[in-house]
Design an enzyme around this catalytic site. Structure first.
Site, PDB file in Angstrom:
ATOM      1  N   HIS A  98      -6.472  -7.331  -0.511  1.00 36.57           N
ATOM      2  CA  HIS A  98      -6.458  -5.930  -0.716  1.00 36.57           C
ATOM      3  C   HIS A  98      -5.742  -5.649  -1.947  1.00 36.57           C
ATOM      4  CE1 HIS A  98      -6.595  -6.198   3.689  1.00 36.57           C
ATOM      5  NE2 HIS A  98      -7.671  -5.573   3.611  1.00 36.57           N
ATOM      6  N   ASP A 146      -3.132 -10.741  -2.342  1.00 35.21           N
ATOM      7  CA  ASP A 146      -3.693 -10.026  -1.143  1.00 35.21           C
ATOM      8  C   ASP A 146      -4.980  -9.976  -1.354  1.00 35.21           C
ATOM      9  OD1 ASP A 146      -2.207  -8.587   1.347  1.00 35.21           O
ATOM     10  OD2 ASP A 146      -4.204  -7.895   0.864  1.00 35.21           O
ATOM     11  N   HIS A 203       0.724  -1.184   0.017  1.00 40.08           N
ATOM     12  CA  HIS A 203      -0.035   0.095   0.077  1.00 40.08           C
ATOM     13  C   HIS A 203       0.999   1.170  -0.088  1.00 40.08           C
ATOM     14  CE1 HIS A 203      -3.622  -2.263   0.446  1.00 40.08           C
ATOM     15  NE2 HIS A 203      -3.177  -2.861   1.663  1.00 40.08           N
ATOM     16  N   ASP A 231      -4.230 -12.810   3.316  1.00 38.19           N
ATOM     17  CA  ASP A 231      -5.483 -12.541   3.778  1.00 38.19           C
ATOM     18  C   ASP A 231      -6.765 -12.895   3.152  1.00 38.19           C
ATOM     19  OD1 ASP A 231      -4.611 -10.676   2.284  1.00 38.19           O
ATOM     20  OD2 ASP A 231      -4.580  -8.954   3.788  1.00 38.19           O
TER      21      ASP A 231
END
Length: 325
Positions: A173, A171, A134, A258
């Protein structure tokens, strides 16, 4: 570019990464890393002939500046030195050790690249924290300080002459920071599958790259609840052809776990076997393109035991792929 000289897989883990203290109630806490570390120790004891534990040295400032603005590096250093609890650019929890640990995470990621590109290992997995995907050129957010995978990719290009690098992010995200860093870059393919309508609320299919990088960003948001029955065909049928057409010299995985079933921060449903199959796919593409060179770097995964189990499956698949030399 070094040819593979061994069937071994490199793994990298260290107690240093537990020193980034985000608090016991924070999802990205040291407990999750301890679980991974213990799991990798056990796996190595059982596979000493196939797993090589790698050493590392902290990154230098110049390494960080391969992908981040100098002023942002200085902000991170300043916030940590002034005992801030959160990085001023976003929501990233920090402590007095966070700068040094983040530099260690970058350094370990570069060591993994060196081991594969120079040392002749089949592939490598760097278990580091804090995660990085990120973090953009000038902003840390979402548990991330420096973008480990992005810096690793650029290091591979600058030091090892890897002209084209593919970064594959599974991931839960979207890796918005990685996308931002390479959005206009024709030498890096960035591909992400992620849960739609989830932090950081980026990664739409319309985001496909700009400038010389048009067509080299590919996003595949999927609905909540999706598991391997959807994601495995997506990776095989949609993402595989993109990677093979790009023909990278190195593949770097943003290895977030995740997206695993029952993870507390997402609602996807991949199993350990699904992660093993994803890993096998990526390694097969690497065999076709770049003599099997794959470097995997840990991102998310917030159920400690589930994360450790998925990491074991991932590394097991890396070992199996590497053993085909």
């Amino acid at each position: 570019m070094a040819k593979r000289t061994t069937a071994q897989t490199g793994i990298l883990y260290d107690t240093r990464y537990t020193e980034h203290d985000t608090g016991d109630l924070h999802p990205e806490n040291a407990e999750r890393y301890v679980a991974v570390m213990h799991s990798l120790k056990g796996l190595r004891q059982e596979n000493r002939d196939r797993l090589s534990r790698l050493g590392w040295i902290p990154a230098e400032i110049g390494d960080v500046l391969l992908c981040h603005e100098a002023w942002y590096h200085d902000v991170v250093r300043m916030d940590v030195d002034q005992f801030a609890e959160v990085l001023r650019t976003g929501d990233t929890a920090i402590c007095p050790e966070s700068y040094d640990v983040a530099m260690a995470a970058v350094g370990a990621s570069l060591s993994a690249v060196d081991a594969v590109c120079e040392g002749g290992l089949a592939n490598a997995f760097a278990a580091v924290r804090p995660p990085g995907h990120h973090a953009s050129q000038g902003k840390g957010m979402g548990f991330c300080i420096f973008n480990n995978v992005a810096i690793a990719a650029r290091h591979a290009q600058k030091r090892h002459g890897m002209k084209r690098v593919a970064i594959l992010d599974w991931d839960v995200h979207h890796g918005n920071g990685t996308q931002d860093i390479f959005y206009d870059d024709a030498s890096v393919l960035f591909v992400s599958s992620h849960e739609e309508d989830l932090f950081p609320h980026t990664g739409s299919p319309e985001e496909t790259g700009g400038g010389e990088g048009v067509g080299l960003t590919a996003n595949f948001p999927v609905a909540s609840g999706v598991g391997g029955d959807v994601l495995l065909p997506l990776w095989r049928d949609k993402i595989g052809p993109l990677v093979l057409d790009f023909n990278p010299d190195l593949i770097v995985i943003s290895a977030g776990f995740d997206a695993r079933v029952d993870d507390p921060v997402g609602m996807l449903a991949l199993t350990d076997q699904d992660f093993a199959e994803l890993t096998g796919m990526v390694c097969a593409w690497a065999d076709a393109c770049c003599d099997g060179r794959v470097v995997s770097i840990l991102e998310g995964g917030y159920d400690p035991q589930g994360l450790a189990s998925a990491v074991n499956a991932h590394v097991g698949a890396l070992m199996q792929a590497g053993n085909t030399i």
